[in-house]
Design a protein around this motif. Structure first.
Motif, PDB file in Angstrom:
ATOM      1  N   LYS A  16       0.860  -1.171   0.000  1.00  0.00           N
ATOM      2  CA  LYS A  16       0.000   0.000   0.000  1.00  0.00           C
ATOM      3  C   LYS A  16       0.904   1.231   0.000  1.00  0.00           C
ATOM      4  CE  LYS A  16      -3.803   2.226   2.348  1.00  0.00           C
ATOM      5  NZ  LYS A  16      -4.750   2.192   3.461  1.00  0.00           N
ATOM      6  N   LEU A  17       0.750   2.069  -1.018  1.00  0.00           N
ATOM      7  CA  LEU A  17       1.543   3.287  -1.106  1.00  0.00           C
ATOM      8  C   LEU A  17       0.763   4.435  -0.492  1.00  0.00           C
ATOM      9  CD1 LEU A  17       2.897   3.076  -4.753  1.00  0.00           C
ATOM     10  CD2 LEU A  17       4.091   2.508  -2.643  1.00  0.00           C
ATOM     11  N   SER A  18       1.459   5.219   0.281  1.00  0.00           N
ATOM     12  CA  SER A  18       0.808   6.389   0.856  1.00  0.00           C
ATOM     13  C   SER A  18       0.704   7.466  -0.212  1.00  0.00           C
ATOM     14  CB  SER A  18       1.605   6.906   2.047  1.00  0.00           C
ATOM     15  OG  SER A  18       2.854   7.403   1.610  1.00  0.00           O
ATOM     16  N   SER A  19      -0.194   8.389  -0.014  1.00  0.00           N
ATOM     17  CA  SER A  19      -0.350   9.459  -0.999  1.00  0.00           C
ATOM     18  C   SER A  19       0.894  10.338  -1.051  1.00  0.00           C
ATOM     19  CB  SER A  19      -1.587  10.299  -0.682  1.00  0.00           C
ATOM     20  OG  SER A  19      -1.462  10.885   0.599  1.00  0.00           O
ATOM     21  N   SER A  20       1.598  10.462   0.067  1.00  0.00           N
ATOM     22  CA  SER A  20       2.810  11.285   0.064  1.00  0.00           C
ATOM     23  C   SER A  20       3.902  10.658  -0.798  1.00  0.00           C
ATOM     24  CB  SER A  20       3.314  11.508   1.488  1.00  0.00           C
ATOM     25  OG  SER A  20       3.666  10.276   2.088  1.00  0.00           O
ATOM     26  N   ALA A  21       3.968   9.331  -0.856  1.00  0.00           N
ATOM     27  CA  ALA A  21       4.957   8.668  -1.706  1.00  0.00           C
ATOM     28  C   ALA A  21       4.646   8.925  -3.170  1.00  0.00           C
ATOM     29  CB  ALA A  21       4.986   7.169  -1.425  1.00  0.00           C
ATOM     30  N   SER A  22       3.385   8.857  -3.542  1.00  0.00           N
ATOM     31  CA  SER A  22       2.985   9.094  -4.929  1.00  0.00           C
ATOM     32  C   SER A  22       3.271  10.533  -5.334  1.00  0.00           C
ATOM     33  CB  SER A  22       1.504   8.787  -5.113  1.00  0.00           C
ATOM     34  OG  SER A  22       1.240   7.445  -4.807  1.00  0.00           O
ATOM     35  N   VAL A  23       2.966  11.465  -4.454  1.00  0.00           N
ATOM     36  CA  VAL A  23       3.202  12.885  -4.743  1.00  0.00           C
ATOM     37  C   VAL A  23       4.700  13.136  -4.901  1.00  0.00           C
ATOM     38  CG1 VAL A  23       3.024  15.227  -3.812  1.00  0.00           C
ATOM     39  CG2 VAL A  23       1.082  13.674  -3.640  1.00  0.00           C
ATOM     40  N   GLY A  24       5.510  12.496  -4.068  1.00  0.00           N
ATOM     41  CA  GLY A  24       6.957  12.666  -4.165  1.00  0.00           C
ATOM     42  C   GLY A  24       7.500  12.207  -5.501  1.00  0.00           C
ATOM     43  N   VAL A  25       7.005  11.094  -6.003  1.00  0.00           N
ATOM     44  CA  VAL A  25       7.452  10.574  -7.296  1.00  0.00           C
ATOM     45  C   VAL A  25       7.062  11.536  -8.408  1.00  0.00           C
ATOM     46  CG1 VAL A  25       7.095   8.720  -8.975  1.00  0.00           C
ATOM     47  CG2 VAL A  25       7.433   8.171  -6.573  1.00  0.00           C
ATOM     48  N   ILE A  26       5.860  12.049  -8.352  1.00  0.00           N
ATOM     49  CA  ILE A  26       5.389  12.974  -9.386  1.00  0.00           C
ATOM     50  C   ILE A  26       6.203  14.269  -9.355  1.00  0.00           C
ATOM     51  CG2 ILE A  26       3.427  14.408 -10.104  1.00  0.00           C
ATOM     52  CD1 ILE A  26       1.628  12.064  -9.182  1.00  0.00           C
ATOM     53  N   GLU A  27       6.474  14.789  -8.148  1.00  0.00           N
ATOM     54  CA  GLU A  27       7.271  16.017  -8.035  1.00  0.00           C
ATOM     55  C   GLU A  27       8.673  15.828  -8.608  1.00  0.00           C
ATOM     56  OE1 GLU A  27       7.025  16.854  -3.874  1.00  0.00           O
ATOM     57  OE2 GLU A  27       5.189  18.041  -4.086  1.00  0.00           O
ATOM     58  N   LYS A  28       9.264  14.655  -8.369  1.00  0.00           N
ATOM     59  CA  LYS A  28      10.599  14.373  -8.895  1.00  0.00           C
ATOM     60  C   LYS A  28      10.582  14.337 -10.423  1.00  0.00           C
ATOM     61  CE  LYS A  28      13.831  11.428  -7.151  1.00  0.00           C
ATOM     62  NZ  LYS A  28      14.375  10.124  -6.764  1.00  0.00           N
ATOM     63  N   MET A  29       9.535  13.754 -11.001  1.00  0.00           N
ATOM     64  CA  MET A  29       9.425  13.688 -12.462  1.00  0.00           C
ATOM     65  C   MET A  29       9.277  15.086 -13.063  1.00  0.00           C
ATOM     66  SD  MET A  29       7.010  10.312 -12.887  1.00  0.00           S
ATOM     67  CE  MET A  29       6.854  10.445 -14.652  1.00  0.00           C
ATOM     68  N   VAL A  30       8.519  15.959 -12.385  1.00  0.00           N
ATOM     69  CA  VAL A  30       8.328  17.321 -12.874  1.00  0.00           C
ATOM     70  C   VAL A  30       9.644  18.087 -12.827  1.00  0.00           C
ATOM     71  CG1 VAL A  30       7.193  19.528 -12.357  1.00  0.00           C
ATOM     72  CG2 VAL A  30       5.872  17.401 -12.323  1.00  0.00           C
ATOM     73  N   GLU A  31      10.418  17.900 -11.758  1.00  0.00           N
ATOM     74  CA  GLU A  31      11.706  18.583 -11.636  1.00  0.00           C
ATOM     75  C   GLU A  31      12.682  18.156 -12.727  1.00  0.00           C
ATOM     76  OE1 GLU A  31      13.146  17.756  -7.727  1.00  0.00           O
ATOM     77  OE2 GLU A  31      11.587  18.946  -6.748  1.00  0.00           O
ATOM     78  N   GLN A  32      12.639  16.875 -13.109  1.00  0.00           N
ATOM     79  CA  GLN A  32      13.567  16.361 -14.119  1.00  0.00           C
ATOM     80  C   GLN A  32      13.206  16.836 -15.520  1.00  0.00           C
ATOM     81  OE1 GLN A  32      13.389  12.132 -13.589  1.00  0.00           O
ATOM     82  NE2 GLN A  32      14.840  12.148 -11.891  1.00  0.00           N
ATOM     83  N   GLY A  33      11.983  17.234 -15.725  1.00  0.00           N
ATOM     84  CA  GLY A  33      11.560  17.696 -17.035  1.00  0.00           C
ATOM     85  C   GLY A  33      11.092  16.538 -17.904  1.00  0.00           C
ATOM     86  N   PRO A  34      10.716  16.858 -19.128  1.00  0.00           N
ATOM     87  CA  PRO A  34      10.205  15.820 -20.020  1.00  0.00           C
ATOM     88  C   PRO A  34      11.293  14.806 -20.370  1.00  0.00           C
ATOM     89  CG  PRO A  34      10.413  17.920 -21.172  1.00  0.00           C
ATOM     90  CD  PRO A  34      10.721  18.178 -19.736  1.00  0.00           C
ATOM     91  N   PRO A  35      10.890  13.564 -20.660  1.00  0.00           N
ATOM     92  CA  PRO A  35      11.872  12.517 -20.953  1.00  0.00           C
ATOM     93  C   PRO A  35      12.401  12.563 -22.390  1.00  0.00           C
ATOM     94  CG  PRO A  35       9.681  11.601 -20.995  1.00  0.00           C
ATOM     95  CD  PRO A  35       9.542  13.036 -20.574  1.00  0.00           C
ATOM     96  N   PHE A  36      12.397  13.739 -23.010  1.00  0.00           N
ATOM     97  CA  PHE A  36      12.939  13.903 -24.355  1.00  0.00           C
ATOM     98  C   PHE A  36      13.562  15.281 -24.469  1.00  0.00           C
ATOM     99  CE2 PHE A  36       8.568  15.288 -24.396  1.00  0.00           C
ATOM    100  CZ  PHE A  36       8.594  16.480 -25.079  1.00  0.00           C
ATOM    101  N   ASP A  37      14.284  15.489 -25.534  1.00  0.00           N
ATOM    102  CA  ASP A  37      14.976  16.754 -25.755  1.00  0.00           C
ATOM    103  C   ASP A  37      14.023  17.728 -26.454  1.00  0.00           C
ATOM    104  OD1 ASP A  37      16.687  18.825 -26.334  1.00  0.00           O
ATOM    105  OD2 ASP A  37      18.217  17.567 -27.286  1.00  0.00           O
ATOM    106  N   ALA A  38      13.388  18.587 -25.673  1.00  0.00           N
ATOM    107  CA  ALA A  38      12.392  19.517 -26.210  1.00  0.00           C
ATOM    108  C   ALA A  38      13.012  20.472 -27.219  1.00  0.00           C
ATOM    109  CB  ALA A  38      11.728  20.285 -25.080  1.00  0.00           C
TER     110      ALA A  38
END
Length: 100
Positions: free
Chosen positions: A43-65
């Protein structure tokens, strides 16, 4: 010589009864499997899910824009070379790989 395939009754698979006597776990035909006593769960807590999403946003898109923008501009201006032979070869290779 190759026999043709037919749909006659003789070609149907024949089901055979299976005997459980003498199988591992029971000589008298008893069930060989034990009931499941517990089941693992996650069972994942909502804070774990939010943390993963925030990290993905910080890294930017997975391609060379920037590169995508350059190619888009080149296509719009008619300066993007299209090698039809290379495209056709690539499609054929992909198709060949799928049919193996």
């Amino acid at each position: 010589m190759v026999d043709s395939v037919n749909s006659s009754h003789a070609a149907r698979p024949r089901l055979m009864p299976v005997s459980t006597e003498g199988a591992a776990g029971g000589a008298s035909g008893a069930k060989a499997h034990k009931p499941v006593s517990s089941v693992d769960s996650v069972k994942l807590s909502s804070s774990a899910s939010v943390g993963v999403i925030e990290k993905m946003v910080e890294q930017g898109p997975p391609f060379d824009a920037a590169r995508v923008s350059r190619i888009k501009d080149a296509v719009a201006n008619g300066n993007y070379p299209v090698d039809a032979k290379r495209i056709a070869d690539s499609i054929f290779q992909d198709y060949s790989a799928m049919t193996r």
